[in-house]
Design an enzyme around this catalytic site. Structure first.
Site, PDB file in Angstrom:
ATOM      1  N   GLU A 101       0.805  -1.224   0.000  1.00 11.07           N
ATOM      2  CA  GLU A 101       0.000   0.000   0.000  1.00 11.07           C
ATOM      3  C   GLU A 101       0.840   1.277   0.000  1.00 11.07           C
ATOM      4  O   GLU A 101       0.843   2.031   0.995  1.00 11.07           O
ATOM      5  CB  GLU A 101      -0.935   0.022   1.223  1.00 11.07           C
ATOM      6  CG  GLU A 101      -1.931  -1.112   1.247  1.00 11.07           C
ATOM      7  CD  GLU A 101      -2.984  -0.961   2.341  1.00 11.07           C
ATOM      8  OE1 GLU A 101      -2.869  -0.032   3.163  1.00 11.07           O
ATOM      9  OE2 GLU A 101      -3.922  -1.769   2.366  1.00 11.07           O
ATOM     10  N   GLU A 134      -5.523  -8.558   1.032  1.00 13.25           N
ATOM     11  CA  GLU A 134      -6.138  -8.121   2.286  1.00 13.25           C
ATOM     12  C   GLU A 134      -7.613  -7.854   2.051  1.00 13.25           C
ATOM     13  O   GLU A 134      -7.993  -7.202   1.085  1.00 13.25           O
ATOM     14  CB  GLU A 134      -5.496  -6.832   2.838  1.00 13.25           C
ATOM     15  CG  GLU A 134      -4.100  -7.015   3.369  1.00 13.25           C
ATOM     16  CD  GLU A 134      -3.563  -5.764   4.073  1.00 13.25           C
ATOM     17  OE1 GLU A 134      -4.357  -4.946   4.569  1.00 13.25           O
ATOM     18  OE2 GLU A 134      -2.321  -5.623   4.104  1.00 13.25           O
TER      19      GLU A 134
HETATM   20  C1  FCB Z   1      -4.217  -2.136   5.679  1.00 12.94           C
HETATM   21  C2  FCB Z   1      -2.806  -2.467   6.141  1.00 12.94           C
HETATM   22  C3  FCB Z   1      -2.771  -3.535   7.202  1.00 12.94           C
HETATM   23  C4  FCB Z   1      -3.867  -3.341   8.219  1.00 12.94           C
HETATM   24  C5  FCB Z   1      -5.202  -3.232   7.533  1.00 12.94           C
HETATM   25  C6  FCB Z   1      -6.369  -3.092   8.478  1.00 12.94           C
HETATM   26  O1  FCB Z   1      -4.248  -0.857   5.155  1.00 12.94           O
HETATM   27  O2  FCB Z   1      -2.038  -2.884   5.054  1.00 12.94           O
HETATM   28  O3  FCB Z   1      -1.507  -3.522   7.803  1.00 12.94           O
HETATM   29  O4  FCB Z   1      -3.597  -2.243   8.994  1.00 12.94           O
HETATM   30  O5  FCB Z   1      -5.186  -2.108   6.683  1.00 12.94           O
END
Ligand code: FCB
Length: 497
Positions: A223, A404
């Site tokens: 990210e 994620e």
């Molecule tokens: C993302 C991050 C991860 C965690 C999630 C909830 O942005 O990559 O580390 O904090 O959010």
């Protein structure tokens, strides 16, 4: 700073103000929901109604054979052992120890103590039935000062972890950078310094040498947008800056670092596949005015195309560059050949999806759906479908992995030893159903990683938010499968929802 950049800043301020609104203040009405379906520059096809939980529960959705069921973590959030085996300091050590930066002053010093309990955690992954585990490597464990010879004890830890995964039939997916920049490199300018991108490529090459024979998938930078926005625009992540002109130079250097690492893997001759990990936000106009459509287009440029276009098309979006202006540090910092490096061919693209964004004609944002405990997160499963299909439509059939997706819930360990996180089960089921629909419509999605395997240090939110499939009782470090973990195990075993 150009006028347009100042306008952009106002939009950023609006976004953070929206994120601070109490969760009860949801702006959802039938009329606004209808407006949200208006076609935008970043919305593919015909937006469907939100998933109906009863419908998705009734139908069995079969996933492709060998689908990579996974879960994700990151080093600073789970490892602890902040001062052991030669580990250096990272920007998150500095930031979390500074007064007032994190909730309750929490730090990652101990976290889920995974550094010491990794063998137990590997067994839990096996019990869950995981086929893929996404973790990150702590740069300051490998190079305590961010440069020079590798710290053998740091490498050994990850070698044990990776070997333990293979022994249990779980494919390792290693992220090279999940925000824990060595503090010495921050002191030397951090990501504002072009040199740090080259340091990153050297660090990556060290890992390809050491682990390249046993890590099949590498992710470069987690990210980059969050480093830009949270670290350098809003300042509530390390290094805690509020400097928009610096922020977009940082974006360029993070993209450059990504490209240099891809080239380092090719130069090393290692077999692994490699790609970036982008958090993508589908952007929708908040109403059907032409102004909202136009503002949404630019918003999408900053949220998505800045990263996707540079990595996959070899160009930055013209509208974003124009908005930043020719005098911005980013535009001045782009050198001949940089975009060729940034767009070095990748093997797969990692997508992280949490929330949609609704943009008004003035470039502000509004909420349309209920939020989770993370007030920035609106729960909108169809956004998963929209973003996956959009990437395939606009960037071609590159293999995708979701690295994620998840939400925090107010989990409580009951006296009988259970944790009833039914909200997480519903959320994951609906988002997986949306991912399944994308696969059915031709998206080459090969795996899906729940965020997160374990409860962990949620950055500025400390330990207040619990995102794990597995509950951590922090005083004892006991691990407990939540209801969602039992549910996910069954989904994996059935290869179906
Ligand atoms: C993302 C991050 C991860 C965690 C999630 C909830 O942005 O990559 O580390 O904090 O959010």
């Amino acid at each position: 700073m150009s006028m347009l950049t100042r306008r952009h800043l106002l939009r950023r301020a609006a976004l953070s103000a929206t994120a601070a609104t109490p969760a009860g203040a949801v702006l959802g009405t039938a009329a606004t929901a209808a407006a949200a379906t208006a076609l935008t520059g970043c919305q593919p096809g015909d937006p469907a109604a939100p998933s109906d939980p009863s419908a998705s529960a009734a139908a069995r959705l079969q996933f492709p054979t060998n689908f990579g069921w996974g879960a994700a973590t990151s080093a600073y959030q789970i490892e602890g052992a902040a001062k052991e085996d030669g580990r250096g300091e990272s920007v998150w050590d500095t930031f979390s120890r500074a007064p007032g930066r994190t909730r309750n002053g929490d730090t990652g010093d101990v976290a889920a103590d995974h550094y010491h309990r990794y063998a137990e955690d590997l067994d839990l992954m096996r019990d869950l039935g995981l086929r893929s585990y996404r973790f990150s490597i702590s740069w300051p464990r490998i190079q305590p000062d961010g440069t020079g010879a590798a710290n053998q004890r740091g490498l050994d830890f990850y070698r044990r972890l990776v070997d333990g995964l293979h022994e249990r039939g779980i494919a390792p997916m290693a992220t090279l950078f999940h925000w824990d920049l060595p503090q010495t490199l921050q002191d030397a300018g951090g990501w504002e310094s072009r040199e740090v991108a080259h340091r990153f490529a050297d660090y990556a090459a060290t890992l390809f040498d050491a682990l390249g024979d046993r890590v099949p998938v590498w992710l470069t930078i987690n990210e980059p947008k969050t480093v830009v926005q949270n670290g350098y625009l809003q300042g509530h992540h390390a290094p805690g800056r509020r400097d928009p002109d610096a922020a977009y130079l940082v974006a360029h250097h993070l993209q450059l670092a990504h490209g240099l690492a891809v080239q380092a893997l090719r130069a090393d001759g290692a077999n692994g596949r490699i790609g970036p990990a982008f958090n993508l936000h589908p952007c929708y106009p908040a109403d059907d005015s032409p102004g909202a459509a136009e503002a949404t287009r630019l918003y999408d440029g900053y949220e998505n195309r800045l990263y996707l276009d540079s990595a996959l098309k070899g160009s930055y979006p013209e509208d974003v560059l124009a908005d930043l202006g020719p005098d911005s540090r980013m535009v001045r910092g782009i050198r001949d050949g940089d975009l060729d490096i940034i767009s070095s061919p990748i093997d797969l693209l990692a997508v992280q999806y949490y929330t949609p964004i609704y943009v008004t004609a003035t470039g502000g944002t509004v909420r349309r759906w209920p939020t989770s405990e993370a007030t920035w997160q609106q729960i909108y499963p169809d956004g998963m479908y929209d973003i996956l299909t959009r990437v395939t439509r606009d960037y071609g059939p590159i293999p995708l992995t979701v690295t994620e997706n998840g939400l925090p819930t107010p989990d409580v360990l009951a006296a009988d030893g259970t944790v009833e996180d039914t909200g997480r089960v519903t959320f994951l089921r609906d988002h997986l159903a949306a991912a399944h629909r994308a696969i059915t419509d031709g998206v080459p999605l090969e795996s899906f990683h729940v965020w997160s395997l374990l409860d962990n240090f949620e950055w500025a939110e400390g330990y207040d938010q619990r995102w794990g499939l597995i509950y951590i009782d922090y005083p004892t470090q006991r691990r407990v499968f939540k209801r969602s973990a039992h549910w996910y195990r069954q989904v994996i075993a059935d290869n179906a929802l």
